[in-house]
Structures are given as C-alpha cells and as structure tokens.
Design a protein around this motif. Structure first.
Motif, short mmCIF file in Angstrom:
data_model
loop_
_atom_site.label_atom_id
_atom_site.label_comp_id
_atom_site.label_asym_id
_atom_site.label_seq_id
_atom_site.Cartn_x
_atom_site.Cartn_y
_atom_site.Cartn_z
N THR A 177 -0.27 13.23 4.69
CA THR A 177 0.49 12.08 4.19
C THR A 177 1.58 12.52 3.24
N ARG B 248 2.26 1.77 -3.41
CA ARG B 248 1.23 2.28 -4.32
C ARG B 248 0.95 3.75 -4.04
N ASN B 249 0.87 4.11 -2.75
CA ASN B 249 0.63 5.51 -2.39
C ASN B 249 1.75 6.41 -2.89
N ARG B 250 2.97 5.94 -2.73
CA ARG B 250 4.11 6.75 -3.18
C ARG B 250 4.07 6.91 -4.70
N ASP C 69 0.83 -1.21 0.00
CA ASP C 69 0.00 0.00 0.00
C ASP C 69 0.87 1.26 0.00
N ILE D 147 -4.95 11.04 -1.43
CA ILE D 147 -4.43 10.90 -0.07
C ILE D 147 -4.54 12.24 0.65
#
Length: 197
Positions: A48, A13-15, A10, A44
């Motif tokens: 974050t 993927r977020n990065r 996760d 996001i």
C-alpha cells in the motif's frame, strides 16, 4: 456516490497515518528509514505504501511537503492578524513547537528531491519574509532584520535545548523568548551584513 465516500475517507486516513508514521521513522533513522517499518507503524501493508509512493524518495518528499505546507498555511493565516509582532512570535513558536514534537532535522536531506518541494519551500520562505516585513513596518522588530534571519533562527530554540541533558519539555520557550527579544528594536545595535537567501 454515497458508497464511495467511506472509501475516500479511509484513503485520506490511511494517507495521514502513513505520512505521520513516515515522519517519525525518517526523524528516527534519517534517509535510511525502512519502508517496512513505516508500513508497520501506519498499520498498512508495504504494498500500500508503494501504491501511494512509488519510491522512498517520493515518500520523503511527501513528508517534507506536508510539513512545509502546514507552516506556509499558518504564515498566510497570520498575515491578517491585527498585531504583526505577536503574529511573528506565534509563527516562530508554532514552528519551534512542531519541531520539538518531532525532530525534523532530516528535512535537510530532502533538498532537491523534486521541483515541487523546491517551489513550496520558496513559497514558505516568501510567506515568512512577508510576516517579518509586516512586523518591521509595525515597529515590532528592528528594521535591519530580514526574513532569512528569522528562517535561520526558527530552529535555534530546540538546537540550544538539545545540549541540555534531561531538559524540561518546554525549555525551548525560554530561548525563543530570548531570541525574540533580540529581534525587538529597543536597545538594538547595528548588525553586520545580512546572510543572503
């Protein structure tokens, strides 16, 4: 141990989503891009973003590094290609294609943001020069072409097309072909002094 894996996936993927969103926003707005809009694009929270990148300059540097690393990786892969001339053309086409998909002119604003960026850019330039040298040794391009010539020409196809209102999406390929024909040894005339790196 296995419970941690989804979190790592996760986070990756977020990065990835964050860097893609930041690249789009920086391309659209330059260094004045909004971190809040980048977070919205990435799906996001703004907090974050700042947990990953304490400042907007850090985020910009990460976007640039991501692009530079990708191009350097491709250049290194192509170093083992059987046809050095085709490898150089593939590299130039890929670089122009990526630029066409996303206007990276904002990268000029990122120069000197951090030492790592300067080092990665130097590595990319060295990899491009190595591709050029291989192509010269194979006789695929004229002997007086330098790595810096190719570095400067990589953006030319899209720059030319930017002056054509409503240009077809693939028109840049025509100008890449013209540029690459100019690199070939057939019919070459002596060039003035080369540009310094």
């Amino acid at each position: 141990m296995t419970a941690d894996r989804p979190l790592r996936a996760d986070a990756a993927r977020n990065r990835s989503a964050l860097l893609a969103a930041a690249a789009e926003e920086f391309a659209a707005r330059g260094p004045d891009a909004s971190v809040a809009e980048i977070a919205r694009r990435a799906g996001i929270g703004k907090g974050t973003v700042f947990r990953h990148f304490p400042t907007k300059d850090d985020l910009l540097a990460a976007v640039v590094l991501d692009r530079v690393d990708g191009l350097a990786g491709l250049a290194h892969e192509l170093m083992s290609a059987a046809d050095p001339g085709a490898a150089l053309l593939e590299f130039m086409g890929s670089a122009a294609g990526h630029q066409r998909q996303l206007d990276l002119s904002f990268l000029r604003e990122a120069a000197g943001i951090n030492d790592r960026l300067d080092g990665e850019r130097a590595e990319l330039f060295a990899a491009i020069t190595a591709l050029v040298d291989r192509a010269k040794q194979a006789g695929a391009i004229r002997a007086d072409i330098t790595g810096m010539d190719v570095i400067l020409l990589m953006c030319a196809p899209n720059h030319v097309v930017s002056f054509v209102p409503g240009a077809p999406p693939e028109l840049w390929r025509r100008y890449l072909g013209i540029i690459f024909d100019g690199l070939r040894p057939e019919g070459a005339h002596p060039l003035p002094e080369p540009v310094s790196p």
